[in-house]
Motif scaffolding. Structure first.
Motif, short mmCIF file in Angstrom:
data_model
loop_
_atom_site.label_atom_id
_atom_site.label_comp_id
_atom_site.label_asym_id
_atom_site.label_seq_id
_atom_site.Cartn_x
_atom_site.Cartn_y
_atom_site.Cartn_z
N ARG A 181 -4.37 3.63 1.58
CA ARG A 181 -4.34 4.11 0.20
C ARG A 181 -3.55 3.17 -0.68
O ARG A 181 -2.41 2.82 -0.37
CB ARG A 181 -3.70 5.51 0.17
N SER A 182 -4.16 2.73 -1.79
CA SER A 182 -3.48 1.85 -2.73
C SER A 182 -2.77 2.69 -3.79
O SER A 182 -3.06 3.87 -3.97
CB SER A 182 -4.49 0.92 -3.42
N PHE A 183 -1.88 2.03 -4.48
CA PHE A 183 -1.23 2.69 -5.59
C PHE A 183 -2.24 2.85 -6.72
O PHE A 183 -3.23 2.12 -6.79
CB PHE A 183 -0.02 1.88 -6.07
N GLN A 184 -2.00 3.79 -7.64
CA GLN A 184 -2.94 4.04 -8.73
C GLN A 184 -3.04 2.80 -9.62
O GLN A 184 -2.04 2.21 -10.01
CB GLN A 184 -2.50 5.25 -9.56
N PHE A 185 -4.30 2.40 -9.91
CA PHE A 185 -4.54 1.23 -10.71
C PHE A 185 -4.43 1.57 -12.20
O PHE A 185 -4.96 2.57 -12.65
CB PHE A 185 -5.94 0.68 -10.40
N SER A 186 -3.72 0.72 -12.94
CA SER A 186 -3.60 0.92 -14.38
C SER A 186 -4.16 -0.31 -15.08
O SER A 186 -3.72 -1.43 -14.82
CB SER A 186 -2.12 1.11 -14.75
N LYS A 187 -5.15 -0.08 -15.93
CA LYS A 187 -5.78 -1.21 -16.60
C LYS A 187 -4.83 -1.82 -17.63
O LYS A 187 -4.84 -3.02 -17.86
CB LYS A 187 -7.08 -0.76 -17.26
N LYS A 214 0.84 -1.19 0.00
CA LYS A 214 0.00 0.00 0.00
C LYS A 214 0.89 1.24 0.00
O LYS A 214 2.01 1.22 0.50
CB LYS A 214 -0.90 0.03 1.25
#
Length: 164
Positions: free
Chosen positions: A157-163, A152
């Motif tokens: 808070r998680s890291f930004q998700f990238s599809k 985390k």
């Protein structure tokens, strides 16, 4: 049962009420007439001594020097926090305070000194306990910063998700 209990009144007369009296609290003072207590808030810990006096509040800084609380806690809100226990107990300008504070930031340290003053006041004069407890000053505020978890960015808070 040796007695015949036929009505509720018979039961009441058979049972003798045991009245427990609250223990009488004694003042806890050292050989110099001071009361000591430890206050905590967040990561800050304050060791507080109070004795009858003119209302001076001295805080020991990290250098080992005692300075007035208005210089150590420069913000008026923090100064107000330190004065609250005396106002609630009705003993403004009747006690001198010496405190050493370690850890945390200024806000946590002010809360720790307030907690320590409240506990020391009720040890010096147990009659003040009721008003301090009703105001919630004898309860340690247990809120602390949540620890960071692995995987985390922060505690939650998680890291930004990238599809893709």
């Amino acid at each position: 049962m040796s007695e015949d209990l036929k009505t509720l009144d018979d039961l009441k007369s058979a049972v003798t009420p045991v009245a427990e009296e609250a223990p009488v609290r004694e003042p806890v003072r050292d050989e110099f007439g001071r009361a000591y207590a430890t206050g905590k808030r967040k990561d800050a810990v304050a060791r507080v001594w109070i004795k009858p006096g003119s209302g001076r509040v001295l805080i020991r800084d990290h250098k080992g020097e005692y300075i007035d609380y208005t210089k150590y806690f420069a913000r008026p809100v923090l100064q107000m926090i330190l004065r609250q226990p005396f106002q609630v107990a009705g003993v403004v300008d009747q006690f001198d305070v010496m405190a050493t504070v370690k850890g945390g930031g200024l806000s946590g340290q002010a809360g720790a000194v307030k907690h320590g003053i409240s506990r020391a006041l009720q040890r010096f004069d147990p009659a003040l306990r009721g008003s301090l407890k009703a105001a919630g000053f004898l309860t340690r505020d247990s809120r602390v910063v949540e620890r960071k978890k692995y995987g985390k960015a922060k505690a939650r808070r998680s890291f930004q998700f990238s599809k893709r």
